[in-house]
Design an enzyme around this catalytic site. Structure first.
Site, PDB file in Angstrom:
ATOM      1  N   LEU A  37     -25.498   4.597   1.868  1.00 32.28           N
ATOM      2  CA  LEU A  37     -24.221   4.196   1.260  1.00 32.28           C
ATOM      3  C   LEU A  37     -23.129   4.348   2.314  1.00 32.28           C
ATOM      4  O   LEU A  37     -23.012   5.403   2.946  1.00 32.28           O
ATOM      5  CB  LEU A  37     -23.889   5.088   0.048  1.00 32.28           C
ATOM      6  CG  LEU A  37     -22.505   4.866  -0.573  1.00 32.28           C
ATOM      7  CD1 LEU A  37     -22.416   3.485  -1.242  1.00 32.28           C
ATOM      8  CD2 LEU A  37     -22.181   5.949  -1.607  1.00 32.28           C
ATOM      9  N   SER A  91      -2.103   6.567   0.522  1.00 34.14           N
ATOM     10  CA  SER A  91      -1.547   5.299   1.002  1.00 34.14           C
ATOM     11  C   SER A  91      -0.456   5.564   2.042  1.00 34.14           C
ATOM     12  O   SER A  91       0.075   6.681   2.135  1.00 34.14           O
ATOM     13  CB  SER A  91      -0.961   4.501  -0.164  1.00 34.14           C
ATOM     14  OG  SER A  91       0.280   5.044  -0.536  1.00 34.14           O
ATOM     15  N   ASP A 120      -6.293   6.662  -9.509  1.00 34.33           N
ATOM     16  CA  ASP A 120      -4.956   6.975 -10.021  1.00 34.33           C
ATOM     17  C   ASP A 120      -5.034   7.823 -11.299  1.00 34.33           C
ATOM     18  O   ASP A 120      -5.979   7.691 -12.079  1.00 34.33           O
ATOM     19  CB  ASP A 120      -4.224   5.651 -10.312  1.00 34.33           C
ATOM     20  CG  ASP A 120      -2.723   5.850 -10.437  1.00 34.33           C
ATOM     21  OD1 ASP A 120      -2.229   6.939 -10.059  1.00 34.33           O
ATOM     22  OD2 ASP A 120      -2.040   4.936 -10.915  1.00 34.33           O
ATOM     23  N   HIS A 179      -5.266  16.585  -8.276  1.00 34.99           N
ATOM     24  CA  HIS A 179      -5.924  16.033  -7.088  1.00 34.99           C
ATOM     25  C   HIS A 179      -7.229  16.785  -6.816  1.00 34.99           C
ATOM     26  O   HIS A 179      -8.245  16.188  -6.488  1.00 34.99           O
ATOM     27  CB  HIS A 179      -5.013  16.136  -5.862  1.00 34.99           C
ATOM     28  CG  HIS A 179      -3.749  15.330  -5.988  1.00 34.99           C
ATOM     29  ND1 HIS A 179      -3.741  14.042  -6.454  1.00 34.99           N
ATOM     30  CD2 HIS A 179      -2.450  15.626  -5.697  1.00 34.99           C
ATOM     31  CE1 HIS A 179      -2.500  13.577  -6.453  1.00 34.99           C
ATOM     32  NE2 HIS A 179      -1.703  14.524  -6.007  1.00 34.99           N
ATOM     33  N   ARG A 184      -2.166  -2.923 -11.098  1.00 34.73           N
ATOM     34  CA  ARG A 184      -1.676  -3.499  -9.848  1.00 34.73           C
ATOM     35  C   ARG A 184      -2.541  -3.031  -8.678  1.00 34.73           C
ATOM     36  O   ARG A 184      -3.307  -2.064  -8.797  1.00 34.73           O
ATOM     37  CB  ARG A 184      -0.195  -3.157  -9.614  1.00 34.73           C
ATOM     38  CG  ARG A 184       0.131  -1.709  -9.687  1.00 34.73           C
ATOM     39  CD  ARG A 184       1.612  -1.449  -9.380  1.00 34.73           C
ATOM     40  NE  ARG A 184       1.944  -0.076  -9.650  1.00 34.73           N
ATOM     41  CZ  ARG A 184       2.596   0.353 -10.741  1.00 34.73           C
ATOM     42  NH1 ARG A 184       3.013  -0.506 -11.647  1.00 34.73           N
ATOM     43  NH2 ARG A 184       2.833   1.632 -10.921  1.00 34.73           N
ATOM     44  N   ILE A 185      -2.384  -3.754  -7.553  1.00 35.88           N
ATOM     45  CA  ILE A 185      -3.242  -3.500  -6.390  1.00 35.88           C
ATOM     46  C   ILE A 185      -2.617  -2.465  -5.455  1.00 35.88           C
ATOM     47  O   ILE A 185      -3.314  -1.785  -4.706  1.00 35.88           O
ATOM     48  CB  ILE A 185      -3.547  -4.851  -5.669  1.00 35.88           C
ATOM     49  CG1 ILE A 185      -4.418  -5.713  -6.601  1.00 35.88           C
ATOM     50  CG2 ILE A 185      -4.224  -4.646  -4.334  1.00 35.88           C
ATOM     51  CD1 ILE A 185      -4.753  -7.091  -6.074  1.00 35.88           C
ATOM     52  N   GLY A 204      -2.007  13.134 -11.331  1.00 38.81           N
ATOM     53  CA  GLY A 204      -0.776  13.847 -11.694  1.00 38.81           C
ATOM     54  C   GLY A 204      -0.639  13.971 -13.207  1.00 38.81           C
ATOM     55  O   GLY A 204      -0.327  15.049 -13.732  1.00 38.81           O
ATOM     56  N   ARG A 205      -0.889  12.867 -13.913  1.00 40.86           N
ATOM     57  CA  ARG A 205      -0.762  12.904 -15.389  1.00 40.86           C
ATOM     58  C   ARG A 205      -1.834  13.795 -16.008  1.00 40.86           C
ATOM     59  O   ARG A 205      -1.599  14.490 -16.986  1.00 40.86           O
ATOM     60  CB  ARG A 205      -0.857  11.473 -15.951  1.00 40.86           C
ATOM     61  CG  ARG A 205       0.452  10.700 -15.811  1.00 40.86           C
ATOM     62  CD  ARG A 205       0.258   9.248 -16.025  1.00 40.86           C
ATOM     63  NE  ARG A 205      -0.342   8.621 -14.860  1.00 40.86           N
ATOM     64  CZ  ARG A 205      -0.924   7.438 -14.861  1.00 40.86           C
ATOM     65  NH1 ARG A 205      -1.004   6.755 -15.985  1.00 40.86           N
ATOM     66  NH2 ARG A 205      -1.422   6.933 -13.757  1.00 40.86           N
ATOM     67  N   ARG A 216       6.081  11.174  -1.127  1.00 37.46           N
ATOM     68  CA  ARG A 216       5.964  12.162  -2.206  1.00 37.46           C
ATOM     69  C   ARG A 216       6.583  13.495  -1.773  1.00 37.46           C
ATOM     70  O   ARG A 216       6.779  13.723  -0.576  1.00 37.46           O
ATOM     71  CB  ARG A 216       4.489  12.361  -2.568  1.00 37.46           C
ATOM     72  CG  ARG A 216       3.929  11.126  -3.201  1.00 37.46           C
ATOM     73  CD  ARG A 216       2.603  11.358  -3.845  1.00 37.46           C
ATOM     74  NE  ARG A 216       2.252  10.156  -4.595  1.00 37.46           N
ATOM     75  CZ  ARG A 216       1.421  10.103  -5.601  1.00 37.46           C
ATOM     76  NH1 ARG A 216       0.807  11.193  -6.006  1.00 37.46           N
ATOM     77  NH2 ARG A 216       1.162   8.968  -6.231  1.00 37.46           N
ATOM     78  N   TRP A 247       3.449   9.209   1.818  1.00 33.66           N
ATOM     79  CA  TRP A 247       4.257  10.182   2.574  1.00 33.66           C
ATOM     80  C   TRP A 247       5.587  10.425   1.872  1.00 33.66           C
ATOM     81  O   TRP A 247       6.262  11.417   2.123  1.00 33.66           O
ATOM     82  CB  TRP A 247       4.524   9.686   3.995  1.00 33.66           C
ATOM     83  CG  TRP A 247       3.295   9.532   4.851  1.00 33.66           C
ATOM     84  CD1 TRP A 247       2.728   8.358   5.225  1.00 33.66           C
ATOM     85  CD2 TRP A 247       2.500  10.574   5.435  1.00 33.66           C
ATOM     86  NE1 TRP A 247       1.621   8.608   6.010  1.00 33.66           N
ATOM     87  CE2 TRP A 247       1.459   9.954   6.159  1.00 33.66           C
ATOM     88  CE3 TRP A 247       2.558  11.975   5.416  1.00 33.66           C
ATOM     89  CZ2 TRP A 247       0.484  10.671   6.852  1.00 33.66           C
ATOM     90  CZ3 TRP A 247       1.592  12.689   6.121  1.00 33.66           C
ATOM     91  CH2 TRP A 247       0.582  12.044   6.820  1.00 33.66           C
ATOM     92  N   GLU A 297       2.369   4.714   1.784  1.00 35.48           N
ATOM     93  CA  GLU A 297       3.600   5.001   1.020  1.00 35.48           C
ATOM     94  C   GLU A 297       3.588   6.433   0.431  1.00 35.48           C
ATOM     95  O   GLU A 297       4.627   6.940   0.021  1.00 35.48           O
ATOM     96  CB  GLU A 297       3.761   3.999  -0.135  1.00 35.48           C
ATOM     97  CG  GLU A 297       4.099   2.569   0.298  1.00 35.48           C
ATOM     98  CD  GLU A 297       2.903   1.791   0.848  1.00 35.48           C
ATOM     99  OE1 GLU A 297       1.752   2.095   0.435  1.00 35.48           O
ATOM    100  OE2 GLU A 297       3.105   0.921   1.710  1.00 35.48           O
TER     101      GLU A 297
HETATM  102  C1  FPP Z   1      -3.130   9.088  -7.260  1.00 29.74           C
HETATM  103  O1  FPP Z   1      -2.842   9.780  -8.479  1.00 29.74           O
HETATM  104  C2  FPP Z   1      -4.005   9.903  -6.409  1.00 29.74           C
HETATM  105  C3  FPP Z   1      -3.744  10.266  -5.122  1.00 29.74           C
HETATM  106  C4  FPP Z   1      -2.529   9.884  -4.384  1.00 29.74           C
HETATM  107  C5  FPP Z   1      -4.673  11.140  -4.364  1.00 29.74           C
HETATM  108  C6  FPP Z   1      -6.145  10.822  -4.479  1.00 29.74           C
HETATM  109  C7  FPP Z   1      -6.920  11.961  -3.945  1.00 29.74           C
HETATM  110  C8  FPP Z   1      -7.991  12.488  -4.515  1.00 29.74           C
HETATM  111  C9  FPP Z   1      -8.638  11.963  -5.735  1.00 29.74           C
HETATM  112  C10 FPP Z   1      -8.572  13.707  -3.880  1.00 29.74           C
HETATM  113  C11 FPP Z   1     -10.001  13.642  -3.586  1.00 29.74           C
HETATM  114  C12 FPP Z   1     -10.339  12.594  -2.619  1.00 29.74           C
HETATM  115  C13 FPP Z   1     -11.092  12.795  -1.523  1.00 29.74           C
HETATM  116  C14 FPP Z   1     -11.574  11.597  -0.790  1.00 29.74           C
HETATM  117  C15 FPP Z   1     -11.452  14.129  -1.023  1.00 29.74           C
HETATM  118  P1  FPP Z   1      -1.321  10.122  -8.837  1.00 29.74           P
HETATM  119  O2  FPP Z   1      -0.974  11.397  -8.174  1.00 29.74           O
HETATM  120  O3  FPP Z   1      -0.458   8.963  -8.475  1.00 29.74           O
HETATM  121  O4  FPP Z   1      -1.411  10.312 -10.403  1.00 29.74           O
HETATM  122  P2  FPP Z   1      -0.267   9.920 -11.479  1.00 29.74           P
HETATM  123  O5  FPP Z   1      -0.153   8.407 -11.450  1.00 29.74           O
HETATM  124  O6  FPP Z   1      -0.832  10.422 -12.769  1.00 29.74           O
HETATM  125  O7  FPP Z   1       0.998  10.612 -11.072  1.00 29.74           O
END
Ligand code: FPP
Length: 251
Positions: free
Chosen positions: A127, A61, A16, A33, A190-191, A19-20, A67, A65, A63
């Site tokens: 792994l 996730s 997570d 990302h 949170r999970i 975005g920030r 976005r 979709w 959820e």
């Molecule tokens: C959550 O951060 C992140 C995601 C929904 C996407 C995770 C994807 C990657 C890290 C891309 C690389 C992964 C692979 C396996 C190729 P957020 O967008 O919710 O961030 P925020 O909370 O700051 O808004």
């Protein structure tokens, strides 16, 4: 000194904060990302160095979709690019790649790439890397329950014989070591519907570090935090302490 082995066998991560991280740089969320891919490489390297057996990452996730359409599109493109670029490296590193989740929701070309990547790395076992896409912990429990119900319907199983072990065998990741350490970056505690069944006895580690900044030193801190915990699995601290000399002398 605790009876917890220093290295978790199975680590899961909610990645997570992309975005920030991007917003702080006045860039679109997709930039964050994309930067998150480097952190994925870092944790794979770190797990390989430490001898972690399984790594499960929450990439999308059920959820997510919800976005904005352009962000979902950018994430899908990113997965395709990552598959094209990273699989050779994973193959050489001895990593077995698997996708968990309801893959039926993805378009056919992406699904084909996912299956091809799984097939190419299927012979590896240094792994086990699982990428959760269109995944939800509740979905996982529901699909296991459906499979159990189908077995009952076929007369292969009696409903009264369904127990935790039976249902657990139908959940995702059942063939891997139990989840030991659950990490979430980005400051939320949170999970978020990730691995609900599998996380029952996992140790939780939350960090404010945003995912694109997560590196091997951060992974080490999470592992050190894990190693400092006393895992009691329902027993008392005294019982764990009494069991410890036997366990230690057996090593
Ligand atoms: C959550 O951060 C992140 C995601 C929904 C996407 C995770 C994807 C990657 C890290 C891309 C690389 C992964 C692979 C396996 C190729 P957020 O967008 O919710 O961030 P925020 O909370 O700051 O808004």
């Amino acid at each position: 000194m605790t009876s917890t082995p220093a290295i978790p066998r199975h680590i899961a991560i909610v990645m997570d904060g992309n975005g920030r991280w991007a917003k702080a740089r006045h860039r679109p969320r997709s930039f964050g990302h994309n930067a998150g891919r480097k952190a994925v490489r870092e944790v794979v390297e770190g797990c390989l160095r430490q001898g972690v057996e399984a790594l499960t990452l929450f990439a999308f996730s059920s959820e997510n979709w919800r976005r904005p359409q352009d962000e979902v599109g950018a994430l899908m493109e990113l997965f395709v690019r990552a598959l094209d670029k990273e699989v050779d490296e994973l193959l050489q590193q001895g990593v077995r790649l698997r996708f968990i989740g309801d893959l039926a929701a993805f378009d056919a070309p992406l699904r084909k790439r996912m299956h091809a990547a799984m097939a190419r790395t299927a012979g590896n076992d240094r792994l086990h890397m699982n990428v959760a896409v269109n995944y939800g912990g509740r979905w996982d429990i529901v699909q296991a329950a459906r499979r159990a119900a189908a077995a009952v319907g076929r007369g292969e199983l009696r409903a009264e014989d369904i127990d935790e072990a039976t249902l657990g065998r139908w959940t995702s990741l059942a063939e891997l070591p139990p989840l030991d350490l659950f990490i979430r970056t980005g400051g939320e505690c949170r999970i978020s519907n990730f691995l609900l069944w599998q996380a029952a006895y996992a140790e939780l580690h939350f960090t404010d570090t945003l995912w694109p900044d997560f590196d091997q030193a951060c992974l080490q801190r999470a592992i050190d935090d894990y190693a400092s915990r006393e895992r009691r699995f329902g027993r008392t601290g005294e019982q764990v302490a009494r069991a410890r000399p036997t366990q230690d002398s057996a090593c």
